[in-house]
Motif scaffolding. Structure first.
Motif, PDB file in Angstrom:
ATOM      1  N   ILE A  51      61.759  12.784 105.236  1.00 54.39           N
ATOM      2  CA  ILE A  51      60.418  13.022 104.722  1.00 54.39           C
ATOM      3  C   ILE A  51      59.400  12.560 105.755  1.00 54.39           C
ATOM      4  N   LEU A  52      58.640  13.527 106.260  1.00 49.06           N
ATOM      5  CA  LEU A  52      57.567  13.214 107.189  1.00 49.06           C
ATOM      6  C   LEU A  52      56.271  13.138 106.392  1.00 49.06           C
ATOM      7  N   VAL A  53      55.511  12.088 106.580  1.00 48.43           N
ATOM      8  CA  VAL A  53      54.237  11.891 105.885  1.00 48.43           C
ATOM      9  C   VAL A  53      53.119  12.205 106.868  1.00 48.43           C
ATOM     10  N   LEU A  54      52.265  13.165 106.492  1.00 44.71           N
ATOM     11  CA  LEU A  54      51.179  13.609 107.365  1.00 44.71           C
ATOM     12  C   LEU A  54      49.839  13.359 106.694  1.00 44.71           C
ATOM     13  N   PRO A  55      48.777  13.193 107.499  1.00 46.10           N
ATOM     14  CA  PRO A  55      47.480  12.834 106.931  1.00 46.10           C
ATOM     15  C   PRO A  55      46.772  13.946 106.172  1.00 46.10           C
ATOM     16  N   PRO A 109      61.292  23.905 105.764  1.00 48.25           N
ATOM     17  CA  PRO A 109      60.890  22.638 105.161  1.00 48.25           C
ATOM     18  C   PRO A 109      59.958  22.865 103.970  1.00 48.25           C
ATOM     19  N   GLN A 110      59.958  21.931 103.039  1.00 48.37           N
ATOM     20  CA  GLN A 110      59.066  21.988 101.882  1.00 48.37           C
ATOM     21  C   GLN A 110      57.798  21.200 102.181  1.00 48.37           C
ATOM     22  N   LEU A 153      53.502  15.725 102.499  1.00 46.45           N
ATOM     23  CA  LEU A 153      54.875  15.439 102.883  1.00 46.45           C
ATOM     24  C   LEU A 153      55.541  16.719 103.360  1.00 46.45           C
ATOM     25  N   VAL A 154      56.314  16.591 104.408  1.00 44.98           N
ATOM     26  CA  VAL A 154      57.168  17.679 104.871  1.00 44.98           C
ATOM     27  C   VAL A 154      58.596  17.193 104.639  1.00 44.98           C
ATOM     28  N   VAL A 155      59.291  17.862 103.726  1.00 44.51           N
ATOM     29  CA  VAL A 155      60.641  17.462 103.342  1.00 44.51           C
ATOM     30  C   VAL A 155      61.636  18.358 104.066  1.00 44.51           C
ATOM     31  N   ILE A 156      62.530  17.726 104.798  1.00 46.12           N
ATOM     32  CA  ILE A 156      63.514  18.453 105.604  1.00 46.12           C
ATOM     33  C   ILE A 156      64.908  18.119 105.078  1.00 46.12           C
ATOM     34  N   ALA A 199      55.517  21.831 109.895  1.00 48.27           N
ATOM     35  CA  ALA A 199      56.517  22.699 109.261  1.00 48.27           C
ATOM     36  C   ALA A 199      56.787  23.941 110.102  1.00 48.27           C
ATOM     37  N   GLU A 200      55.744  24.488 110.735  1.00 46.69           N
ATOM     38  CA  GLU A 200      55.923  25.669 111.582  1.00 46.69           C
ATOM     39  C   GLU A 200      56.670  25.334 112.870  1.00 46.69           C
ATOM     40  N   ALA A 201      56.453  24.144 113.407  1.00 49.48           N
ATOM     41  CA  ALA A 201      57.057  23.764 114.684  1.00 49.48           C
ATOM     42  C   ALA A 201      58.490  23.245 114.550  1.00 49.48           C
ATOM     43  N   LEU A 202      58.858  22.763 113.382  1.00 48.93           N
ATOM     44  CA  LEU A 202      60.178  22.153 113.204  1.00 48.93           C
ATOM     45  C   LEU A 202      61.352  23.059 113.571  1.00 48.93           C
ATOM     46  N   PRO A 203      61.390  24.324 113.118  1.00 50.89           N
ATOM     47  CA  PRO A 203      62.562  25.156 113.451  1.00 50.89           C
ATOM     48  C   PRO A 203      62.783  25.313 114.954  1.00 50.89           C
ATOM     49  N   GLU A 204      61.721  25.541 115.700  1.00 50.42           N
ATOM     50  CA  GLU A 204      61.876  25.719 117.147  1.00 50.42           C
ATOM     51  C   GLU A 204      62.207  24.403 117.842  1.00 50.42           C
TER      52      GLU A 204
END
Length: 92
Positions: free
Chosen positions: A18-22, A44-45, A63-66, A31-36
Motif C-alpha cells: 500500500i502506497l500512501v500518496l498526498p 493497482p487499486q 492509497l495505491v494498493v498493489i 498507478a500509471e507508472a507502476l506497470p512499466e
C-alpha cells in the motif's frame, strides 16, 4: 503415529503493498507508472483515505494498493518510488 504432516498452502507467499500518496493526482501518476517501472500485470487499486473527522476531499490521502501474488516486488524500491511523489509505503 502417522508421518503425514498437514501441508500449509504454499500459495500464501504473496503480498499486498500500500502506497500512501498526498493527493489524487499523485496516486493516479503512480498507478500509471507502476506497470512499466515494476512490471506488474494487475492494475493497482486507487482508494481515497479520508483523514479522521474530515469530509473535505482536500484533506484526503490516496492509497495505491498493489497485489503482489508472487511476492517479487522489492518494498525498498516501492518506498523510494512513493517518496518521489511525497508519499510512502505503508508498513503492514
Amino acid at each position: 503415529m502417522s508421518d503425514n504432516v498437514p501441508v500449509i498452502d504454499e500459495g500464501l507467499t504473496g503480498a499486498r503493498h500500500i502506497l500512501v500518496l498526498p493527493d489524487r493526482d499523485a496516486a493516479e501518476e503512480v498507478a500509471e507508472a507502476l506497470p512499466e517501472r515494476f512490471g506488474i500485470a494487475q492494475e493497482p487499486q486507487l482508494v481515497r483515505d479520508a483523514l479522521a473527522g474530515e469530509d473535505d476531499a482536500e484533506d484526503a490521502q490516496w492509497l495505491v494498493v498493489i497485489e503482489d501474488p508472487a511476492g517479487g516486488l522489492d518494498p525498498a524500491a516501492l518506498e523510494a518510488f512513493a517518496d518521489e511523489y511525497e508519499g510512502w509505503l505503508e508498513a503492514e
